[in-house]
Structure formats: structure tokens, C-alpha cells
Design an enzyme around this catalytic site. Structure first.
Site, PDB file in Angstrom:
ATOM      1  N   HIS A   1       0.689  -1.225  -0.002  1.00 30.07           N
ATOM      2  CA  HIS A   1       0.062  -0.016  -0.004  1.00 30.07           C
ATOM      3  C   HIS A   1       0.946   0.955  -0.105  1.00 30.07           C
ATOM      4  O   HIS A   1       2.046   1.186   0.463  1.00 30.07           O
ATOM      5  CB  HIS A   1      -1.085   0.262   1.041  1.00 30.07           C
ATOM      6  CG  HIS A   1      -0.410  -0.296   2.440  1.00 30.07           C
ATOM      7  ND1 HIS A   1       0.795   0.395   3.269  1.00 30.07           N
ATOM      8  CD2 HIS A   1      -0.438  -1.298   3.609  1.00 30.07           C
ATOM      9  CE1 HIS A   1       0.852  -0.182   4.230  1.00 30.07           C
ATOM     10  NE2 HIS A   1       0.363  -1.127   4.499  1.00 30.07           N
TER      11      HIS A   1
HETATM   12  P1  TYD Z   1      -2.421  -3.581   7.537  1.00 26.61           P
HETATM   13  O1  TYD Z   1      -2.557  -2.153   7.142  1.00 26.61           O
HETATM   14  O2  TYD Z   1      -2.910  -4.523   6.609  1.00 26.61           O
HETATM   15  O3  TYD Z   1      -0.909  -3.860   8.022  1.00 26.61           O
HETATM   16  P2  TYD Z   1       0.428  -4.050   7.125  1.00 26.61           P
HETATM   17  O4  TYD Z   1       0.632  -2.767   6.604  1.00 26.61           O
HETATM   18  O5  TYD Z   1       1.510  -4.446   8.032  1.00 26.61           O
HETATM   19  O6  TYD Z   1       0.434  -5.057   5.963  1.00 26.61           O
HETATM   20  O7  TYD Z   1      -3.124  -3.706   8.825  1.00 26.61           O
HETATM   21  C1  TYD Z   1      -3.596  -4.720   9.449  1.00 26.61           C
HETATM   22  C2  TYD Z   1      -5.247  -4.513  10.151  1.00 26.61           C
HETATM   23  O8  TYD Z   1      -4.955  -3.679  11.124  1.00 26.61           O
HETATM   24  C3  TYD Z   1      -6.141  -3.769   9.189  1.00 26.61           C
HETATM   25  O9  TYD Z   1      -7.348  -4.374   9.320  1.00 26.61           O
HETATM   26  C4  TYD Z   1      -5.910  -2.377   9.658  1.00 26.61           C
HETATM   27  C5  TYD Z   1      -5.525  -2.709  11.080  1.00 26.61           C
HETATM   28  N1  TYD Z   1      -4.734  -1.402  11.448  1.00 26.61           N
HETATM   29  C6  TYD Z   1      -5.336  -0.477  12.433  1.00 26.61           C
HETATM   30  O10 TYD Z   1      -6.452  -0.610  12.999  1.00 26.61           O
HETATM   31  N2  TYD Z   1      -4.565   0.754  12.911  1.00 26.61           N
HETATM   32  C7  TYD Z   1      -3.125   0.521  12.557  1.00 26.61           C
HETATM   33  O11 TYD Z   1      -2.668   1.718  13.195  1.00 26.61           O
HETATM   34  C8  TYD Z   1      -2.583  -0.289  11.361  1.00 26.61           C
HETATM   35  C9  TYD Z   1      -1.439  -0.137  11.001  1.00 26.61           C
HETATM   36  C10 TYD Z   1      -3.376  -1.316  11.107  1.00 26.61           C
END
Ligand code: TYD
Length: 135
Positions: free
Chosen positions: A50
Site C-alpha cells: 500500500h
Molecule cells: P495492514 O495495514 O494491512 O498491515 P500491514 O501494513 O502491516 O500490511 O493492517 C492490518 C489490520 O490492522 C487492518 O485491518 C487495519 C488494522 N490497523 C489498524 O487498525 N490500525 C493501525 O494503525 C494499523 C497499522 C492497522
């Protein structure tokens, strides 16, 4: 567009062990509003995938190792290896990133410039390419 870069933090080690200090607006280029950490990801997992419209990040492997691949809109890619607790990678906004190749003991600490807001994440690569040309 700003590029991702490695940061090196000073170590205050002595005979008792190591101490690394990371202060917002001093060691990293923003005020820290959010901290999260990632561990227990298998080596074949790819996280991230992302870009963020507003948030800047610094990623630090406080234990273990991982890699971060950043993609730029011109097709350039850069791979950073996070393998020392006193180094980090700064990721500006609107940089597409993947985190992968996590060691079993990897603890990836993430410092963020903004509170969590799902709507500022761009998770579709075609959408990312569309938005980036408008910047
Ligand atoms: P995600 O952004 O997919 O993690 P990564 O960037 O490591 O691949 O986040 C995983 C889940 O956690 C998603 O449902 C969103 C949630 N999340 C939060 O609620 N708050 C946060 O600060 C972060 C980073 C993720």
C-alpha cells in the site's frame, strides 16, 4: 517526489547493554503520533502493499531482520535491508511499499506521523498510479 532513505540512530551503549533513542523531529523528520509493531510473520508473507496519502513512516527492526521494497511511479524499485536495531528506513507519503522476508525473531517497529485512518491508505496499485500523476 521524496525518496525513501535509511536512517542511522546513535547508540548509547555501555557495559550494561545498548540504548537507542529516537525522538520525533530530531532523529526522524516528523512528530510521532502512532506506534505499532509487527511480529510473527512467516518468511513467505508479504505485508504492506500500500501507499499512504498523508502518513510518513519510519520502520525499525528492533529484533531480527526483514526487507522493505519501495516502488516509485517511474518504475524504479529499491530494496532496503533492516538488520540492525539502530537503523531505520524513512518512507515518505505516496510511496508504494512491501515488507517481506521476515526472520522468525523479527519485531518490526513502525513510527507513524498520523493517527490511523483507513481512508488514507491506497491499497490498489492502479489507483496509486492514477493518483501519483496528479501530485
Ligand atoms: P495492514 O495495514 O494491512 O498491515 P500491514 O501494513 O502491516 O500490511 O493492517 C492490518 C489490520 O490492522 C487492518 O485491518 C487495519 C488494522 N490497523 C489498524 O487498525 N490500525 C493501525 O494503525 C494499523 C497499522 C492497522
Amino acid at each position: 517526489m521524496q525518496e525513501a532513505k535509511m536512517l542511522e540512530f546513535s547508540e548509547k551503549g555501555d557495559e550494561r547493554g545498548h540504548l537507542v533513542i529516537v525522538e520525533g523531529m530530531q532523529d526522524i523528520p516528523f512528530d510521532i503520533k502512532r506506534v505499532f509493531y509487527i511480529y510473527g510473520s512467516d518468511r513467505d508473507v508479504i505485508r504492506g502493499r500500500h501507499a499512504n496519502r498523508k502518513t510518513e513512516f519510519v520502520l525499525i527492526n528492533v529484533a531480527g531482520t526483514s526487507k522493505v521494497k519501495v516502488h516509485y511511479p517511474n518504475g524504479n524499485e529499491c530494496i532496503f535491508v533492516l538488520n540492525k536495531p539502530h537503523t531505520g528506513i524513512y518512507i515518505p507519503k505516496m510511496v508504494w511499499k512491501d515488507m517481506y522476508d521476515f526472520s522468525e525473531d523479527s519485531v518490526l517497529l513502525v513510527l507513524a506521523s498520523e493517527h490511523y485512518d483507513a481512508s488514507e491508505y491506497v491499497r490498489d496499485y492502479d489507483e496509486y498510479l492514477k493518483e501519483i500523476v496528479l501530485l
